[in-house]
Design an enzyme around this catalytic site. Structure first.
Site, mmCIF file in Angstrom:
data_model
loop_
_atom_site.group_PDB
_atom_site.id
_atom_site.type_symbol
_atom_site.label_atom_id
_atom_site.label_comp_id
_atom_site.label_asym_id
_atom_site.label_seq_id
_atom_site.Cartn_x
_atom_site.Cartn_y
_atom_site.Cartn_z
ATOM 1 N N GLY A 1 27.099 -21.538 17.045
ATOM 2 C CA GLY A 1 28.100 -22.481 17.555
ATOM 3 C C GLY A 1 28.719 -23.268 16.412
ATOM 4 N N VAL B 1 27.759 -25.895 14.614
ATOM 5 C CA VAL B 1 26.918 -26.144 13.434
ATOM 6 C C VAL B 1 26.397 -24.820 12.873
ATOM 7 C CG1 VAL B 1 24.931 -27.372 12.505
ATOM 8 C CG2 VAL B 1 26.219 -28.389 14.385
ATOM 9 N N GLY C 1 21.727 -19.493 17.282
ATOM 10 C CA GLY C 1 22.939 -20.159 17.760
ATOM 11 C C GLY C 1 24.041 -20.155 16.722
ATOM 12 N N LYS D 1 23.124 -41.678 24.415
ATOM 13 C CA LYS D 1 23.646 -40.322 24.615
ATOM 14 C C LYS D 1 24.308 -40.282 25.980
ATOM 15 C CE LYS D 1 23.449 -36.257 22.470
ATOM 16 N NZ LYS D 1 23.459 -35.956 21.032
HETATM 17 P P1 NAD Z 1 27.552 -25.576 20.147
HETATM 18 O O1 NAD Z 1 27.589 -25.670 21.638
HETATM 19 O O2 NAD Z 1 28.810 -25.475 19.394
HETATM 20 O O3 NAD Z 1 26.639 -24.324 19.721
HETATM 21 C C1 NAD Z 1 25.444 -23.987 20.329
HETATM 22 C C2 NAD Z 1 25.380 -22.454 20.341
HETATM 23 O O4 NAD Z 1 24.083 -22.062 20.746
HETATM 24 C C3 NAD Z 1 26.365 -21.812 21.325
HETATM 25 O O5 NAD Z 1 27.095 -20.794 20.656
HETATM 26 C C4 NAD Z 1 25.460 -21.244 22.428
HETATM 27 O O6 NAD Z 1 25.995 -20.061 23.014
HETATM 28 C C5 NAD Z 1 24.201 -20.955 21.637
HETATM 29 N N1 NAD Z 1 22.968 -20.896 22.410
HETATM 30 C C6 NAD Z 1 22.552 -21.673 23.448
HETATM 31 N N2 NAD Z 1 21.320 -21.306 23.835
HETATM 32 C C7 NAD Z 1 20.935 -20.295 23.022
HETATM 33 C C8 NAD Z 1 19.761 -19.507 22.908
HETATM 34 N N3 NAD Z 1 18.718 -19.659 23.722
HETATM 35 N N4 NAD Z 1 19.708 -18.553 21.939
HETATM 36 C C9 NAD Z 1 20.752 -18.368 21.100
HETATM 37 N N5 NAD Z 1 21.902 -19.080 21.166
HETATM 38 C C10 NAD Z 1 21.980 -20.029 22.108
HETATM 39 O O7 NAD Z 1 26.663 -26.815 19.648
HETATM 40 P P2 NAD Z 1 26.572 -27.430 18.175
HETATM 41 O O8 NAD Z 1 27.468 -28.599 18.075
HETATM 42 O O9 NAD Z 1 26.660 -26.323 17.182
HETATM 43 O O10 NAD Z 1 25.084 -28.006 18.195
HETATM 44 C C11 NAD Z 1 23.946 -27.158 18.027
HETATM 45 C C12 NAD Z 1 22.677 -28.005 18.075
HETATM 46 O O11 NAD Z 1 22.704 -28.981 17.016
HETATM 47 C C13 NAD Z 1 22.506 -28.832 19.360
HETATM 48 O O12 NAD Z 1 21.139 -28.944 19.674
HETATM 49 C C14 NAD Z 1 23.067 -30.192 19.004
HETATM 50 O O13 NAD Z 1 22.537 -31.220 19.814
HETATM 51 C C15 NAD Z 1 22.587 -30.302 17.575
HETATM 52 N N6 NAD Z 1 23.368 -31.232 16.756
HETATM 53 C C16 NAD Z 1 24.689 -31.033 16.585
HETATM 54 C C17 NAD Z 1 25.415 -31.913 15.787
HETATM 55 C C18 NAD Z 1 26.887 -31.708 15.527
HETATM 56 O O14 NAD Z 1 27.411 -32.330 14.585
HETATM 57 N N7 NAD Z 1 27.569 -30.856 16.268
HETATM 58 C C19 NAD Z 1 24.777 -32.992 15.189
HETATM 59 C C20 NAD Z 1 23.396 -33.163 15.365
HETATM 60 C C21 NAD Z 1 22.703 -32.263 16.169
#
Ligand code: NAD
Length: 368
Positions: free
Chosen positions: A182, A184, A180, A80
């Site tokens: 975001g 995903v 969240g 990572k």
């Molecule tokens: P992202 O940054 O697009 O979305 C994360 C969202 O969570 C953001 O909108 C942020 O404002 C919000 N957030 C942060 N802290 C918060 C809280 N305390 N309460 C509510 N909302 C909060 O990230 P992502 O790519 O959607 O990833 C989300 C999670 O999934 C992460 O932990 C990431 O490591 C994991 N993940 C993502 C992928 C991928 O394909 N993107 C793959 C495996 C794991």
């Protein structure tokens, strides 16, 4: 909290710090384990409070990637990267290209991709300096943003959880709280609404929830209220350590299943979930869809193959849940065992990528 001492106490193979005054890049790459193949894991850009927090995060996340790849049946190790900066204000071409040259200097031992705070546009810049990046744009022969695939994998895993815990083969009418909205989270919400579920959502960036204000079957709740939601499923899709001493007492759900990495603040929190009879889908097993999808770039990207692979998450979660029931063991421990067994059984074999200095990525179009 971590410090440099923690690095030496950890079981990581390599942790590299990179500092560049020109671009302002402050970055750490952690390679946890390459027994099954080169270490693959996303790049997180985050405004960490301190370097110690960043070290802690990169060590935990890279270890999780080792277990994720092992459970997913991939010939990859775990790694990572983090960039210590604010993704809202500090992005630049120079920053990501400098990061790309940093990745390139590791000669294929680490391969990067998107994670929290980074996207496919950032991967484009990294790709200008190194081939060792996946999740690059489809126009370059890559697979694009992994998030929709992660979400589809989580949905497959949730189906398995619902069958085992609730004895239902449909998600219709069930309720889910998504933490969240975001990359995903947004995809998951659409899949849940398509499945006729009742959705609750929160995000610390309130503007991300605006689009849900007037839509049927979805309600926006305050970020702190999400733990108290009286729902079937709590779906963490933000940051890690959300299952902790404080939140465990509040959870009213029957299942915890979501995309966030490192959901358990400590392994003991997984024991408490189990004792409370809340079913937990181990995070790295249920959120492997994005990793599976980008891993196909190693052999030439093929969407049909990605679809087939992602359906396996349903079976992987079912196996873990059945082991857990049969042996009366918390789910996270059964998942760790599956990963460790696979690593012990096959890591002496010379997989296709092991022993080669660089993966080749057929089908990739490199523009310079
Ligand atoms: P992202 O940054 O697009 O979305 C994360 C969202 O969570 C953001 O909108 C942020 O404002 C919000 N957030 C942060 N802290 C918060 C809280 N305390 N309460 C509510 N909302 C909060 O990230 P992502 O790519 O959607 O990833 C989300 C999670 O999934 C992460 O932990 C990431 O490591 C994991 N993940 C993502 C992928 C991928 O394909 N993107 C793959 C495996 C794991």
């Amino acid at each position: 909290m971590a410090s440099i001492e923690t690095v030496f106490k950890s079981d990581h193979e390599e942790v590299v710090f990179f500092n560049d005054q020109n671009s302002g890049l402050k970055s750490i790459i952690a390679i946890h384990n390459t027994r099954l193949g080169p270490a693959l894991g996303g790049l997180r850009m985050w405004k960490y409070d301190s370097v110690d927090h960043a070290i802690d995060d990169v060590l935990r996340l890279s270890r999780g990637m080792t277990y994720k790849a092992a459970v997913a049946g991939l010939n990859l190790g775990g790694g990572k990267a983090v960039i210590i900066a604010d993704p809202k204000t500090d992005k630049s071409e120079a920053l990501f290209r400098t990061f790309g040259s940093f990745v390139d200097s590791l000669n294929g031992r680490y391969i990067t991709a998107e994670d929290v705070g980074t996207d496919v546009n950032d991967m484009e810049f990294i790709f200008m300096e190194t081939s060792n990046v996946v999740g690059v744009a489809k126009t370059h022969g890559g697979s694009g943003d992994p998030s929709p695939w992660t979400a589809r994998g989580v949905l497959e895993g949730i189906r398995a959880c619902v069958e085992v815990k609730l004895g239902k083969d449909s998600l219709k009418g069930l309720s889910v709280a998504v933490q969240g909205a975001g990359n995903v989270g947004r995809e998951l919400i659409e899949l849940f609404l398509d499945s006729e579920m009742r959705v609750f959502v929160c995000d610390i960036d309130r503007s991300r929830c605006d689009q849900y204000q007037n839509r049927p079957n979805i309600s926006v709740v305050a970020t702190d209220e999400i733990y108290d939601a009286d729902v079937d499923i709590f779906c963490p899709a933000a940051l890690g350590a959300v299952i902790n001493e404080k939140t465990l007492a509040r959870l009213r759900c029957k299942i915890v299943a979501g995309s966030a990495n490192n959901q358990l603040a400590t392994p003991e929190c997984g024991d408490v979930l189990y004792a409370k009879k809340i079913l937990y889908a181990p995070d790295y097993a249920i959120n492997a869809g994005g990793l599976m999808n980008v891993s196909i770039e190693f052999e030439g990207y093929d969407e049909l193959r990605a679809n087939r692979m992602i359906r396996n998450i349903y079976y992987a979660i079912k196996t873990i849940l059945h082991d857990s029931q049969k042996e009366n063991l918390p789910e996270y421990r059964c998942a760790d065992r599956v990963a460790e067994k696979r690593m012990a059984a096959i890591s002496h074999l010379r997989g296709r990528y092991l022993g080669k200095t660089q993966p080749t990525f057929p089908g990739r179009i490199v523009k310079r």
